[in-house]
Design a protein around this motif. Structure first.
Motif, PDB file in Angstrom:
ATOM      1  N   GLY A 110      68.632   4.629  41.796  1.00  0.00           N
ATOM      2  CA  GLY A 110      68.412   3.302  42.361  1.00  0.00           C
ATOM      3  C   GLY A 110      67.043   2.718  42.089  1.00  0.00           C
ATOM      4  O   GLY A 110      66.843   1.512  42.249  1.00  0.00           O
ATOM      5  N   VAL A 111      66.094   3.553  41.718  1.00  0.00           N
ATOM      6  CA  VAL A 111      64.726   3.043  41.523  1.00  0.00           C
ATOM      7  C   VAL A 111      64.198   3.392  40.126  1.00  0.00           C
ATOM      8  O   VAL A 111      63.917   2.498  39.323  1.00  0.00           O
ATOM      9  CB  VAL A 111      63.749   3.581  42.601  1.00  0.00           C
ATOM     10  N   GLN A 112      64.046   4.668  39.837  1.00  0.00           N
ATOM     11  CA  GLN A 112      63.355   5.082  38.610  1.00  0.00           C
ATOM     12  C   GLN A 112      63.925   4.439  37.344  1.00  0.00           C
ATOM     13  O   GLN A 112      63.150   3.951  36.507  1.00  0.00           O
ATOM     14  CB  GLN A 112      63.339   6.620  38.515  1.00  0.00           C
ATOM     15  N   PRO A 113      65.271   4.411  37.171  1.00  0.00           N
ATOM     16  CA  PRO A 113      65.794   3.873  35.896  1.00  0.00           C
ATOM     17  C   PRO A 113      65.429   2.411  35.666  1.00  0.00           C
ATOM     18  O   PRO A 113      65.423   1.949  34.521  1.00  0.00           O
ATOM     19  CB  PRO A 113      67.319   4.011  36.044  1.00  0.00           C
ATOM     20  N   LEU A 114      65.140   1.706  36.763  1.00  0.00           N
ATOM     21  CA  LEU A 114      64.856   0.275  36.640  1.00  0.00           C
ATOM     22  C   LEU A 114      63.394  -0.006  36.352  1.00  0.00           C
ATOM     23  O   LEU A 114      63.020  -1.149  36.072  1.00  0.00           O
ATOM     24  CB  LEU A 114      65.328  -0.437  37.906  1.00  0.00           C
ATOM     25  N   GLN A 115      62.569   1.013  36.415  1.00  0.00           N
ATOM     26  CA  GLN A 115      61.146   0.790  36.165  1.00  0.00           C
ATOM     27  C   GLN A 115      60.619   1.785  35.142  1.00  0.00           C
ATOM     28  O   GLN A 115      59.431   2.006  35.076  1.00  0.00           O
ATOM     29  CB  GLN A 115      60.338   0.814  37.478  1.00  0.00           C
ATOM     30  N   ASN A 116      61.522   2.370  34.346  1.00  0.00           N
ATOM     31  CA  ASN A 116      61.013   3.308  33.340  1.00  0.00           C
ATOM     32  C   ASN A 116      60.512   2.545  32.102  1.00  0.00           C
ATOM     33  O   ASN A 116      60.726   1.341  31.957  1.00  0.00           O
ATOM     34  CB  ASN A 116      62.031   4.412  33.016  1.00  0.00           C
ATOM     35  N   LEU A 117      59.827   3.288  31.258  1.00  0.00           N
ATOM     36  CA  LEU A 117      59.139   2.675  30.122  1.00  0.00           C
ATOM     37  C   LEU A 117      60.062   1.825  29.256  1.00  0.00           C
ATOM     38  O   LEU A 117      59.739   0.691  28.902  1.00  0.00           O
ATOM     39  CB  LEU A 117      58.506   3.799  29.279  1.00  0.00           C
ATOM     40  N   TYR A 118      61.226   2.374  28.947  1.00  0.00           N
ATOM     41  CA  TYR A 118      62.140   1.696  28.033  1.00  0.00           C
ATOM     42  C   TYR A 118      62.579   0.335  28.583  1.00  0.00           C
ATOM     43  O   TYR A 118      62.583  -0.673  27.867  1.00  0.00           O
ATOM     44  CB  TYR A 118      63.366   2.595  27.797  1.00  0.00           C
ATOM     45  N   VAL A 119      62.932   0.324  29.864  1.00  0.00           N
ATOM     46  CA  VAL A 119      63.385  -0.924  30.485  1.00  0.00           C
ATOM     47  C   VAL A 119      62.238  -1.934  30.561  1.00  0.00           C
ATOM     48  O   VAL A 119      62.404  -3.113  30.244  1.00  0.00           O
ATOM     49  CB  VAL A 119      63.988  -0.653  31.874  1.00  0.00           C
ATOM     50  N   LEU A 120      61.070  -1.460  30.932  1.00  0.00           N
ATOM     51  CA  LEU A 120      59.937  -2.387  31.037  1.00  0.00           C
ATOM     52  C   LEU A 120      59.565  -2.971  29.679  1.00  0.00           C
ATOM     53  O   LEU A 120      59.163  -4.136  29.585  1.00  0.00           O
ATOM     54  CB  LEU A 120      58.742  -1.697  31.697  1.00  0.00           C
ATOM     55  N   GLN A 121      59.737  -2.165  28.624  1.00  0.00           N
ATOM     56  CA  GLN A 121      59.496  -2.718  27.281  1.00  0.00           C
ATOM     57  C   GLN A 121      60.482  -3.841  26.984  1.00  0.00           C
ATOM     58  O   GLN A 121      60.128  -4.848  26.365  1.00  0.00           O
ATOM     59  CB  GLN A 121      59.611  -1.599  26.227  1.00  0.00           C
ATOM     60  N   LYS A 122      61.739  -3.689  27.439  1.00  0.00           N
ATOM     61  CA  LYS A 122      62.731  -4.746  27.238  1.00  0.00           C
ATOM     62  C   LYS A 122      62.410  -5.991  28.079  1.00  0.00           C
ATOM     63  O   LYS A 122      62.722  -7.106  27.681  1.00  0.00           O
ATOM     64  CB  LYS A 122      64.145  -4.261  27.629  1.00  0.00           C
ATOM     65  N   GLY A 124      59.405  -7.099  29.016  1.00  0.00           N
ATOM     66  CA  GLY A 124      58.300  -7.836  28.415  1.00  0.00           C
ATOM     67  C   GLY A 124      57.263  -8.312  29.422  1.00  0.00           C
ATOM     68  O   GLY A 124      56.865  -7.551  30.303  1.00  0.00           O
ATOM     69  N   ALA A 125      56.880  -9.578  29.311  1.00  0.00           N
ATOM     70  CA  ALA A 125      55.733 -10.109  30.058  1.00  0.00           C
ATOM     71  C   ALA A 125      55.855  -9.952  31.581  1.00  0.00           C
ATOM     72  O   ALA A 125      54.861  -9.751  32.279  1.00  0.00           O
ATOM     73  CB  ALA A 125      55.528 -11.591  29.704  1.00  0.00           C
ATOM     74  N   GLU A 126      57.071 -10.023  32.092  1.00  0.00           N
ATOM     75  CA  GLU A 126      57.276  -9.971  33.550  1.00  0.00           C
ATOM     76  C   GLU A 126      57.346  -8.550  34.086  1.00  0.00           C
ATOM     77  O   GLU A 126      57.817  -8.324  35.204  1.00  0.00           O
ATOM     78  CB  GLU A 126      58.603 -10.678  33.902  1.00  0.00           C
ATOM     79  N   LYS A 127      56.927  -7.575  33.283  1.00  0.00           N
ATOM     80  CA  LYS A 127      57.261  -6.191  33.637  1.00  0.00           C
ATOM     81  C   LYS A 127      56.629  -5.698  34.936  1.00  0.00           C
ATOM     82  O   LYS A 127      57.257  -4.934  35.668  1.00  0.00           O
ATOM     83  CB  LYS A 127      56.962  -5.240  32.475  1.00  0.00           C
ATOM     84  N   LEU A 128      55.407  -6.130  35.236  1.00  0.00           N
ATOM     85  CA  LEU A 128      54.783  -5.663  36.479  1.00  0.00           C
ATOM     86  C   LEU A 128      55.556  -6.140  37.706  1.00  0.00           C
ATOM     87  O   LEU A 128      55.882  -5.352  38.600  1.00  0.00           O
ATOM     88  CB  LEU A 128      53.318  -6.121  36.554  1.00  0.00           C
ATOM     89  N   GLN A 129      55.902  -7.426  37.741  1.00  0.00           N
ATOM     90  CA  GLN A 129      56.669  -7.969  38.874  1.00  0.00           C
ATOM     91  C   GLN A 129      58.039  -7.306  38.967  1.00  0.00           C
ATOM     92  O   GLN A 129      58.541  -7.042  40.052  1.00  0.00           O
ATOM     93  CB  GLN A 129      56.876  -9.488  38.745  1.00  0.00           C
ATOM     94  N   TRP A 130      58.667  -7.086  37.808  1.00  0.00           N
ATOM     95  CA  TRP A 130      59.984  -6.427  37.767  1.00  0.00           C
ATOM     96  C   TRP A 130      59.893  -5.030  38.394  1.00  0.00           C
ATOM     97  O   TRP A 130      60.678  -4.671  39.278  1.00  0.00           O
ATOM     98  CB  TRP A 130      60.475  -6.355  36.318  1.00  0.00           C
ATOM     99  N   ALA A 131      58.932  -4.253  37.946  1.00  0.00           N
ATOM    100  CA  ALA A 131      58.776  -2.885  38.459  1.00  0.00           C
ATOM    101  C   ALA A 131      58.490  -2.907  39.959  1.00  0.00           C
ATOM    102  O   ALA A 131      59.092  -2.161  40.736  1.00  0.00           O
ATOM    103  CB  ALA A 131      57.657  -2.165  37.704  1.00  0.00           C
ATOM    104  N   GLN A 132      57.581  -3.782  40.372  1.00  0.00           N
ATOM    105  CA  GLN A 132      57.250  -3.876  41.799  1.00  0.00           C
ATOM    106  C   GLN A 132      58.486  -4.243  42.612  1.00  0.00           C
ATOM    107  O   GLN A 132      58.746  -3.668  43.669  1.00  0.00           O
ATOM    108  CB  GLN A 132      56.174  -4.949  42.026  1.00  0.00           C
ATOM    109  N   HIS A 133      59.255  -5.204  42.114  1.00  0.00           N
ATOM    110  CA  HIS A 133      60.448  -5.648  42.837  1.00  0.00           C
ATOM    111  C   HIS A 133      61.413  -4.496  43.075  1.00  0.00           C
ATOM    112  O   HIS A 133      61.912  -4.303  44.195  1.00  0.00           O
ATOM    113  CB  HIS A 133      61.151  -6.767  42.061  1.00  0.00           C
ATOM    114  N   PHE A 134      61.682  -3.706  42.034  1.00  0.00           N
ATOM    115  CA  PHE A 134      62.690  -2.657  42.185  1.00  0.00           C
ATOM    116  C   PHE A 134      62.166  -1.455  42.972  1.00  0.00           C
ATOM    117  O   PHE A 134      62.936  -0.781  43.664  1.00  0.00           O
ATOM    118  CB  PHE A 134      63.266  -2.258  40.817  1.00  0.00           C
TER     119      PHE A 134
END
Lengths: 216, 216
Positions: A110-122, A124-134
């Protein structure tokens, strides 16, 4: 005891899933070898054909143990628990076991897969907010669950796979600057666990492949 | 045998994680009640305060069983397996168990979370390509693994939790129009499994909350 080949962990110092496996080995007192797989260098060493043969998902960790190669950290941890002596990593009572797995899967699915390196690379620019959100979304669910299940540790007073999942996820939360003040139970458990030797020696700041500037 | 309250599954006909739990109940021959949680209607019934008390992650499924409430489908399935008679859902051999968990987690952590409703709503316009990408990535890893582990089913010739995870994920792949011709082993296993009664009765087209136009 028969001479056995040491298990080999192919991992990365900062990968939270690799850290989970390191904690499990340390709690069980199992000696293992580490082969670093640098997720950043050369465009990502997990993408080589050589590594793909170990883990077709091209993620860390992969573990060579007892003649088989396993990926997926929770599968590895439960295999270690079912085949090795030492403190058990899942409780004996089926309801408590289910709670340990529920908490572990909340983090691992529920958490880790949504903020791992590969997903954050996909992302892009919004990655910090995306990771924080999940991470926030997961922790908002985890906090009331842990309030009910925890004693000294995530489920009662015995260290379990749930604790093994929690600490590396909190480490990621801190990397992504998630405000942890909303999660007093998570904070308390993390603090308690980080004082335990198995969590210390397995910490990302202490690994053979930890860069000098990130060593504690 | 003591009169027991039937387990209650809070789920949604089309949720692949709810389907996993329905398959497990069906394989074990366990009667259960279903309470539909419509993920679309009223902006999503999983978002109500009432449902949040059952599963703070505000996802389906949640299962009330033996006086506790569990979420996370694999935790539920393993709890059922450890507490109920009937065909076992994980093999007895530790290595085979580890392979079952590895395949299950590859799907439950490596694929499904990246293409579920909540994430696709966040992705927006690109959601079809996003879902296809992550399902393809997972299936490209799963295919060579299954080529090694499978017999009649995902791991050898016994139905297991891995099969329970595979079929609903293939259903999602078809919904998102993933080209399955590249995955002959996945296709073969899915076809074999869909002929089994427990997979048929639990199918999204057969549930109390299946809309009339989606009934098979």
């Amino acid at each position: 005891m028969a001479a056995q080949t040491k298990p080999v962990l192919h991992g990365y110092f900062r990968s939270s899933c690799s850290w989970r496996v390191r904690i499990a080995f340390a709690l069980k007192g199992i000696e293992f070898e580490q082969v670093p797989v640098n997720l950043i260098k050369d465009g990502g060493q997990q993408l080589t054909e050589q590594y793909k043969a170990l883990n077709p998902m091209q993620q860390v960790p992969a573990v060579e143990i007892d003649g088989i190669t396993l990926s997926q950290s929770l599968a590895v941890i439960q295999y270690i628990d079912e085949t090795r002596p030492g403190p058990r990593l899942l409780p004996g009572d089926p309801k408590a076991r289910a709670q340990v797995r529920m908490i572990s899967d909340l983090i691992a699915s529920g958490v880790q897969p949504l903020q791992n390196l590969y997903v954050l690379q996909k992302i892009g620019a919004e990655k910090l907010q995306w990771a924080q959100h999940f991470i926030d979304r997961g922790f908002q669910a985890l906090e009331p669950i842990l309030k009910q299940t925890s004693g000294k540790y995530c489920v009662g007073d015995e260290i379990s796979m749930a604790d093994i999942c929690l600490v590396p996820q909190v480490y990621n939360a801190e990397r992504f600057k998630v405000d942890l003040r909303q999660y007093p139970t998570i904070k308390r458990l993390n603090k308690t666990l980080l004082e335990i030797e198995a969590f210390k020696v397995s910490h990302p700041s202490q690994q053979p492949d930890t860069p000098a500037d990130l060593r504690a």
